[in-house]
Design a protein around this motif. Structure first.
Motif, PDB file in Angstrom:
ATOM      1  N   ASN A   3       0.846  -1.185   0.000  1.00  0.00           N
ATOM      2  CA  ASN A   3       0.000   0.000   0.000  1.00  0.00           C
ATOM      3  C   ASN A   3       0.884   1.239   0.000  1.00  0.00           C
ATOM      4  OD1 ASN A   3      -2.119   1.832   0.452  1.00  0.00           O
ATOM      5  ND2 ASN A   3      -1.856   1.677   2.671  1.00  0.00           N
ATOM      6  N   LEU A   4       0.701   2.117  -0.959  1.00  0.00           N
ATOM      7  CA  LEU A   4       1.462   3.366  -1.013  1.00  0.00           C
ATOM      8  C   LEU A   4       0.470   4.523  -1.001  1.00  0.00           C
ATOM      9  CD1 LEU A   4       4.100   2.372  -3.706  1.00  0.00           C
ATOM     10  CD2 LEU A   4       4.547   2.832  -1.307  1.00  0.00           C
ATOM     11  N   PRO A   5       0.069   4.990   0.180  1.00  0.00           N
ATOM     12  CA  PRO A   5      -0.975   6.005   0.283  1.00  0.00           C
ATOM     13  C   PRO A   5      -0.538   7.331  -0.288  1.00  0.00           C
ATOM     14  CG  PRO A   5       0.087   5.697   2.396  1.00  0.00           C
ATOM     15  CD  PRO A   5       0.648   4.646   1.485  1.00  0.00           C
ATOM     16  N   SER A   6      -1.499   8.091  -0.763  1.00  0.00           N
ATOM     17  CA  SER A   6      -1.189   9.399  -1.348  1.00  0.00           C
ATOM     18  C   SER A   6      -1.317  10.525  -0.329  1.00  0.00           C
ATOM     19  CB  SER A   6      -2.127   9.673  -2.536  1.00  0.00           C
ATOM     20  OG  SER A   6      -3.477   9.618  -2.116  1.00  0.00           O
ATOM     21  N   HIS A  18       9.614  20.747  -3.489  1.00  0.00           N
ATOM     22  CA  HIS A  18      10.516  21.164  -4.559  1.00  0.00           C
ATOM     23  C   HIS A  18       9.768  21.145  -5.884  1.00  0.00           C
ATOM     24  CE1 HIS A  18      13.996  20.994  -7.311  1.00  0.00           C
ATOM     25  NE2 HIS A  18      14.709  21.483  -6.299  1.00  0.00           N
ATOM     26  N   GLU A  19      10.185  21.994  -6.810  1.00  0.00           N
ATOM     27  CA  GLU A  19       9.500  22.075  -8.102  1.00  0.00           C
ATOM     28  C   GLU A  19       9.542  20.765  -8.879  1.00  0.00           C
ATOM     29  OE1 GLU A  19      11.423  25.099 -10.352  1.00  0.00           O
ATOM     30  OE2 GLU A  19      13.372  24.081 -10.383  1.00  0.00           O
ATOM     31  N   LEU A  20      10.472  19.878  -8.519  1.00  0.00           N
ATOM     32  CA  LEU A  20      10.576  18.584  -9.200  1.00  0.00           C
ATOM     33  C   LEU A  20       9.863  17.465  -8.441  1.00  0.00           C
ATOM     34  CD1 LEU A  20      14.346  18.691 -10.249  1.00  0.00           C
ATOM     35  CD2 LEU A  20      12.344  19.158 -11.681  1.00  0.00           C
ATOM     36  N   HIS A  21       9.167  17.797  -7.381  1.00  0.00           N
ATOM     37  CA  HIS A  21       8.578  16.763  -6.529  1.00  0.00           C
ATOM     38  C   HIS A  21       7.661  15.831  -7.328  1.00  0.00           C
ATOM     39  CE1 HIS A  21       7.436  15.119  -2.581  1.00  0.00           C
ATOM     40  NE2 HIS A  21       6.236  14.980  -3.096  1.00  0.00           N
ATOM     41  N   ASN A  22       6.848  16.392  -8.192  1.00  0.00           N
ATOM     42  CA  ASN A  22       5.904  15.598  -8.996  1.00  0.00           C
ATOM     43  C   ASN A  22       6.278  15.622 -10.485  1.00  0.00           C
ATOM     44  OD1 ASN A  22       4.150  14.946  -6.764  1.00  0.00           O
ATOM     45  ND2 ASN A  22       3.452  17.067  -6.838  1.00  0.00           N
ATOM     46  N   ALA A  66       7.237   5.670  -7.284  1.00  0.00           N
ATOM     47  CA  ALA A  66       5.816   5.380  -7.112  1.00  0.00           C
ATOM     48  C   ALA A  66       5.026   6.588  -6.631  1.00  0.00           C
ATOM     49  CB  ALA A  66       5.641   4.225  -6.124  1.00  0.00           C
ATOM     50  N   ARG A  67       5.667   7.487  -5.893  1.00  0.00           N
ATOM     51  CA  ARG A  67       4.988   8.696  -5.424  1.00  0.00           C
ATOM     52  C   ARG A  67       5.762   9.916  -5.909  1.00  0.00           C
ATOM     53  NH1 ARG A  67       3.322   7.574   0.827  1.00  0.00           N
ATOM     54  NH2 ARG A  67       5.568   7.289   1.107  1.00  0.00           N
ATOM     55  N   GLY A  68       5.882  10.947  -5.065  1.00  0.00           N
ATOM     56  CA  GLY A  68       6.682  12.096  -5.432  1.00  0.00           C
ATOM     57  C   GLY A  68       8.150  11.819  -5.170  1.00  0.00           C
TER      58      GLY A  68
END
Length: 460
Positions: A3-6, A18-22, A66-68
């Motif tokens: 499980n990788l919660p958002s 950070h501007e590169l997070h996503n 998988a996430r940011g």
């Protein structure tokens, strides 16, 4: 599948993403990369850095996250660049002898200057501070045990122990500033803002044009490339597939989702961390050292002071260790560990001299998921019986003084084709079929996470 919660807890380090997070470097996945790295935290970004800077045959790297970017354990840890000089070393001596144990301590010590030089040469704004770290014992029996360990380490003639000073007697409280302290020790360490550190490196990597970052893109399978000659791998994601000549698994707690043989070797374990501040306009009492504090009841906390006067502190595993469902094999970092979430209320006032009237309180509290290994050593190197795949995972909540130079060695293995022994990494870090099978055969109680008390013994 893990499980990788958002919706994770708000973490101080990432209050301003950070501007590169996503970021996604391209709208679609690249069709092919020389190397695909799974995980955009400390391990993945460091490995990409060393591949790009030291191995010119590598022309394309894709990092799947998988996430940011840097949203997992790296972006949620305590910022403690603290080598282990004696905590686990007796265990390693008993298992493999003094030379193998000293390799680990010296390897971790080397990180302090290596990170210092990197921060200076790359002009990284990450609040890096060179300091002394202080171990504190408030329990008489535990303090006596620590003194015996100190004497044992000195008896082995380890040169690095010359940096350690051990104190007992009536002046201990005045030396460390901790109420009720009966023994303390200090040595050189560092503190850092890990999220800023890694995101700076990541930005430099993307600027090269050779690294493609794909956030919110979970790798779901890695299989041999079906082109008739068995060259490379197909890496599947919900957004499509890409071909890689080599694959590096750097997702720490989550590696067994793609490498199921590591299910018993690397276990996801939650920890708790928080930021403590004083009321606005009120000066915080000055702390200049980082700490590992152990209460009279042997509840351990790791702590670093921040330049802004705030405190980052976490740990308290002794409180939640019996409640396994709240932390063991648990990847939900959107939920606090209930039995420990209130422990740090009033922590500075009851722990440190001079903080009684500070008004200090918890400003933010969060959890993070770490990968704890069965035998307390990270798994680094070529995945056994999986040629072309590599791993850097199972950091035991202690990755800050391990990953950078381990990633350098791993990059040499992937980029030059050399063996583990040629990298200079500690021998006990090598991932092997024997280590994997030992964890598969053993019981949880026999492993270090639950059985020997090493869980959270050292913390980043």
């Amino acid at each position: 599948m893990f499980n990788l919660p958002s919706n994770a807890n708000a973490c101080f380090w990432q209050n301003i993403p950070h501007e590169l997070h996503n970021h996604r470097s391209t709208e679609d996945l690249p069709r092919h990369s020389d190397v695909v790295i799974i995980g955009a935290g400390y391990a993945g970004v460091s490995t990409a850095w060393h591949l790009l800077h030291n191995h010119h045959s590598i022309n394309s790297i894709t990092i799947l996250e998988a996430r940011g970017a840097c949203s997992g354990a790296t972006g949620r840890n305590g910022g403690h660049l603290r080598p282990d000089l004696y905590g686990h070393i007796p265990t390693y001596i008993d298992r493999a002898g003094p030379e193998a144990a000293a390799e680990i301590a010296e390897f971790e010590i080397a990180h302090v200057n290596a990170i210092k030089k990197l921060v200076e040469s790359e002009e990284i704004d990450c609040d890096f501070t060179l300091t002394r770290t202080i171990d504190v014992w408030c329990n008489e029996e535990a303090a006596e045990g620590a003194r015996k360990v100190y004497e044992r380490m000195k008896g082995h003639g380890f040169e690095y122990m010359d940096d350690v000073v051990f104190y007992t007697g009536k002046n201990v409280e005045g030396i460390c500033g901790v109420k009720g302290a009966v023994a303390c020790a200090s040595y050189t360490a560092g503190t850092i803002w890990p999220y800023k550190f890694i995101m700076h490196l990541l930005a430099k990597l993307l600027a090269s044009g050779k690294v493609n970052l794909q956030t919110h893109t979970r790798a779901t399978a890695v299989t041999p490339f079906a082109d008739g000659n068995g060259s490379g791998f197909t890496v599947d994601t919900p957004r499509g597939s890409l071909h890689a000549d080599k694959v590096i698994h750097a997702s720490n707690a989550y590696v067994s989702s793609l490498l199921p043989q590591y299910k018993h070797s690397i276990i996801p374990c939650k920890g708790i961390c928080c930021r403590i501040t004083v009321p606005e306009g009120k000066p915080a009492p000055l702390l200049t050292n980082s700490y590992i504090n152990r209460t009279k009841e042997n509840v351990l906390s790791y702590l670093i002071p921040r330049p802004d006067g705030s405190i980052i502190v976490g740990g308290a595993s002794a409180l939640f260790k019996p409640h396994r469902e709240q932390w063991y094999n648990n990847t939900d970092d959107s939920v606090l560990i209930d039995v420990a979430k209130d422990f740090y209320d009033g922590y500075m006032q009851r722990t440190f001299r001079g903080w009684e009237e500070s008004g200090a309180g918890v400003d933010q509290i969060w959890t993070g998921v770490m990968g704890y290994s069965y035998d307390s050593n990270p798994h680094v190197g070529a995945v056994p019986e999986n040629e072309g795949q590599f791993i850097l995972a199972g950091l035991n909540g202690h990755g800050m003084p391990v990953i950078w130079l381990a990633a350098e060695g791993l990059a040499r293995m992937a980029g030059e084709g050399i063996g583990f022994e040629q990298t200079g990494m500690p021998r006990l870090f090598k991932t092997t079929k024997e280590r994997i099978e030992r964890a598969q055969r053993g019981s949880e109680e026999e492993g270090d996470i639950l059985g020997t008390g090493s869980f959270f013994a050292t913390k980043q």
